[in-house]
Design an enzyme around this catalytic site. Structure first.
Site, PDB file in Angstrom:
ATOM      1  N   LYS A  47       0.871  -1.202  -0.071  1.00 49.45           N
ATOM      2  CA  LYS A  47      -0.074  -0.015   0.003  1.00 49.45           C
ATOM      3  C   LYS A  47       0.915   1.125   0.022  1.00 49.45           C
ATOM      4  CE  LYS A  47      -2.945  -2.175   3.294  1.00 49.45           C
ATOM      5  NZ  LYS A  47      -3.342  -2.366   4.784  1.00 49.45           N
ATOM      6  N   ASP A 107      14.810  -0.279   0.663  1.00 47.44           N
ATOM      7  CA  ASP A 107      15.524  -0.274   1.953  1.00 47.44           C
ATOM      8  C   ASP A 107      16.649  -1.509   1.682  1.00 47.44           C
ATOM      9  OD1 ASP A 107      16.125   0.012   4.724  1.00 47.44           O
ATOM     10  OD2 ASP A 107      15.027  -1.597   5.299  1.00 47.44           O
ATOM     11  N   PHE A 156      13.918   5.205  10.753  1.00 42.92           N
ATOM     12  CA  PHE A 156      12.456   4.661  10.159  1.00 42.92           C
ATOM     13  C   PHE A 156      11.700   5.769  10.085  1.00 42.92           C
ATOM     14  CE2 PHE A 156       8.490   2.467  10.200  1.00 42.92           C
ATOM     15  CZ  PHE A 156       8.687   1.472   9.594  1.00 42.92           C
ATOM     16  N   ASP A 163       4.150   3.469   6.402  1.00 41.50           N
ATOM     17  CA  ASP A 163       3.346   3.163   7.596  1.00 41.50           C
ATOM     18  C   ASP A 163       4.479   2.512   8.821  1.00 41.50           C
ATOM     19  OD1 ASP A 163       3.612   0.674   6.316  1.00 41.50           O
ATOM     20  OD2 ASP A 163       2.283  -0.075   7.848  1.00 41.50           O
TER      21      ASP A 163
HETATM   22  P1  IMP Z   1      13.401  -3.662   1.474  1.00 40.40           P
HETATM   23  O1  IMP Z   1      12.814  -5.088   0.701  1.00 40.40           O
HETATM   24  O2  IMP Z   1      14.321  -4.183   2.497  1.00 40.40           O
HETATM   25  O3  IMP Z   1      13.875  -2.747   0.437  1.00 40.40           O
HETATM   26  O4  IMP Z   1      11.946  -3.114   1.848  1.00 40.40           O
HETATM   27  C1  IMP Z   1      11.278  -2.631   1.312  1.00 40.40           C
HETATM   28  C2  IMP Z   1       9.835  -2.447   2.152  1.00 40.40           C
HETATM   29  O5  IMP Z   1      10.140  -2.337   3.612  1.00 40.40           O
HETATM   30  C3  IMP Z   1       9.161  -0.707   1.758  1.00 40.40           C
HETATM   31  O6  IMP Z   1       8.459  -0.943   0.550  1.00 40.40           O
HETATM   32  C4  IMP Z   1       8.464  -0.673   3.071  1.00 40.40           C
HETATM   33  O7  IMP Z   1       7.348  -1.255   3.062  1.00 40.40           O
HETATM   34  C5  IMP Z   1       9.306  -1.232   4.128  1.00 40.40           C
HETATM   35  N1  IMP Z   1      10.120  -0.188   4.638  1.00 40.40           N
HETATM   36  C6  IMP Z   1      11.562  -0.090   4.737  1.00 40.40           C
HETATM   37  N2  IMP Z   1      11.904   0.830   5.330  1.00 40.40           N
HETATM   38  C7  IMP Z   1      10.848   1.583   5.807  1.00 40.40           C
HETATM   39  C8  IMP Z   1      10.764   2.894   6.695  1.00 40.40           C
HETATM   40  O8  IMP Z   1      11.663   3.675   7.132  1.00 40.40           O
HETATM   41  N3  IMP Z   1       9.172   3.235   6.957  1.00 40.40           N
HETATM   42  C9  IMP Z   1       8.340   2.474   6.519  1.00 40.40           C
HETATM   43  N4  IMP Z   1       8.361   1.273   5.760  1.00 40.40           N
HETATM   44  C10 IMP Z   1       9.680   0.933   5.275  1.00 40.40           C
END
Ligand code: IMP
Ligand code: MG
Length: 183
Positions: A47, A107, A156, A163
């Site tokens: 979302k 991330d 974060f 969210d």
């Molecule tokens: P990745 O697979 O580690 O790149 O994570 C991506 C997902 O983690 C994003 O689409 C977010 O839903 C969540 N995410 C990572 N960092 C944050 C943050 O600082 N705030 C909110 N959601 C996050």
């Protein structure tokens, strides 16, 4: 269940509504120029990217089809395990289409890596990635965004679609969450 949009949970505003608006406009112009004469499929990762997606597409001047998919990652609440599951798939066929994936934040990059792999198998003409935010210091794989709103440090953040436990998505700005809220 804790329902809140409490502004006192925010430690610091990183990007104001005005800053986001200005950056989104620039991204829209850049995407419009790059896809001139093409009709890409924009894919919103639900979302979190919903607000970014709907704002940017309105700044895009070439025809763009809109579609949505939702993924869920197994494992801890903060760290993506890298094992991602499609919860809701997109509807449109993408074979031979130019696709542009919209994410809220990259991330570790593992979610995006998985999505690119999955969608590549459907043989699109090209795949590009647009993300509102990027945390390059956290990357665990070689994934890069073609379009990005802002780089952020390792903290974060919530708001503008992002969210914590489904809260704060409707904040019009992007802010760092106070550590005591999630620890
Ligand atoms: P990745 O697979 O580690 O790149 O994570 C991506 C997902 O983690 C994003 O689409 C977010 O839903 C969540 N995410 C990572 N960092 C944050 C943050 O600082 N705030 C909110 N959601 C996050
Ligand atoms: Mg997300």
């Amino acid at each position: 269940m804790r329902i809140t949009t409490a502004q006192n949970d925010i430690e610091k505003i990183l990007f104001t509504e005005e800053q986001i608006k200005a950056r989104v406009k620039q991204l829209g112009e850049q995407i419009s120029a790059d896809y001139d004469g093409k009709a890409p499929v924009g894919i919103c990762v639900l979302k979190g990217a919903s607000i970014f997606f709907t704002d940017v597409v309105r700044k895009i001047t070439c025809p763009i089809h809109m579609d949505f998919l939702s993924v869920s990652s197994y494992g801890a609440r903060f760290d993506t395990s890298g094992v991602v599951r499609i919860v809701k798939d997109m509807d449109l066929p993408i074979m031979d289409r130019h696709i542009l994936i919209f994410e809220d934040i990259i991330d570790s990059g593992l979610t995006m890596q998985y999505l690119i792999e999955l969608l590549s198998a459907r043989k699109p003409a090209s795949i590009k990635v647009a993300t509102m935010l990027d945390k390059p210091s956290r990357r665990k794989c070689d994934v890069q965004a073609d379009y990005k709103g802002f780089d952020i440090p390792d903290c974060f953040v919530v708001g503008y679609g992002l969210d914590y436990a489904d809260n704060y998505r409707n904040l019009p700005y992007i802010g760092a969450l106070k550590p005591e809220v999630y620890s």
